[in-house]
Design a protein around this motif. Structure first.
Motif, PDB file in Angstrom:
ATOM      1  N   ASP A 173      34.325  39.471  42.876  1.00 46.98           N
ATOM      2  CA  ASP A 173      34.682  40.736  43.523  1.00 46.98           C
ATOM      3  C   ASP A 173      34.001  40.839  44.882  1.00 46.98           C
ATOM      4  OD1 ASP A 173      36.189  41.384  41.322  1.00 46.98           O
ATOM      5  OD2 ASP A 173      34.692  42.739  40.442  1.00 46.98           O
ATOM      6  N   GLY A 174      32.731  40.442  44.922  1.00 49.51           N
ATOM      7  CA  GLY A 174      31.989  40.468  46.190  1.00 49.51           C
ATOM      8  C   GLY A 174      32.608  39.531  47.214  1.00 49.51           C
ATOM      9  N   LYS A 175      33.034  38.367  46.747  1.00 51.87           N
ATOM     10  CA  LYS A 175      33.658  37.402  47.649  1.00 51.87           C
ATOM     11  C   LYS A 175      34.965  37.970  48.195  1.00 51.87           C
ATOM     12  CE  LYS A 175      35.846  33.778  46.098  1.00 51.87           C
ATOM     13  NZ  LYS A 175      36.197  32.499  45.476  1.00 51.87           N
ATOM     14  N   ALA A 176      35.759  38.570  47.319  1.00 54.90           N
ATOM     15  CA  ALA A 176      37.033  39.160  47.755  1.00 54.90           C
ATOM     16  C   ALA A 176      36.776  40.290  48.753  1.00 54.90           C
ATOM     17  CB  ALA A 176      37.820  39.668  46.551  1.00 54.90           C
ATOM     18  N   ALA A 177      35.773  41.113  48.470  1.00 52.28           N
ATOM     19  CA  ALA A 177      35.444  42.212  49.387  1.00 52.28           C
ATOM     20  C   ALA A 177      34.975  41.665  50.733  1.00 52.28           C
ATOM     21  CB  ALA A 177      34.375  43.109  48.774  1.00 52.28           C
TER      22      ALA A 177
END
Length: 167
Positions: free
Chosen positions: A72-76
């Motif tokens: 999720d952090g990578k996508a954000a």
């Protein structure tokens, strides 16, 4: 042969009972205690294995949660980077448009100034030619043919002047 006497039979039964009591006390009890201890040890190992399995499952869930959070952090981060890149693109485009507008305005201003200067010079030359033509008319006063000749000369000189200005 075999002699079956009641006394012999009684002694044999008593011997068997004494042997049974002794075996029970010295053999069966210690063996049963060893078996009970072994069973307790095995049960303890099973409970430890179950505990370790539960802990491993819990750690696996935590690991999977961390992986999901990292995804999720990578996508954000990717979305944020795209947003920043788009904003930077828009900023660069607007700056380029402003600079192009300023250059265009400056070029238009310079062109207008050059046009005004050329018109002023042409006006001055036309005035000189008109004065020269008027002087010739006054000097010549010869007639209509002379007027046409002076007028043609004036146009010829004006055409030559405009050709040199446009170059």
């Amino acid at each position: 042969m075999l002699n079956l006497s009641p006394l012999n039979l009684l002694i044999t039964v008593v011997n068997l009972l004494v042997l049974l009591v002794l075996m029970r006390k010295f053999l069966y009890k210690p063996v049963l205690e060893i078996i009970a201890k072994r069973q307790k040890l095995i049960d303890g190992q099973f409970s430890q294995a179950d505990t370790a399995k539960k802990e491993a499952e819990q750690l696996k869930k935590q690991y999977e949660a961390c992986i999901a959070e990292a995804e999720d952090g990578k996508a954000a981060a990717v979305i944020e980077a795209k947003t920043r890149a788009h904003a930077e693109y828009d900023r660069i485009i607007s700056e380029a448009e402003k600079k192009a507008g300023a250059i265009l305005a400056e070029a238009k201003k310079a062109g207008q100034e050059e046009k005004d200067r050329a018109l002023r010079e042409a006006g001055g030359e036309i005035t000189k030619l008109a004065v020269a033509a008027a002087a010739k008319i006054v000097a010549d006063q010869a007639g209509e043919e002379s007027d046409h000749r002076i007028y043609d000369e004036f146009l010829k000189k004006a055409g030559e002047m405009s050709e040199t200005d446009s170059r």
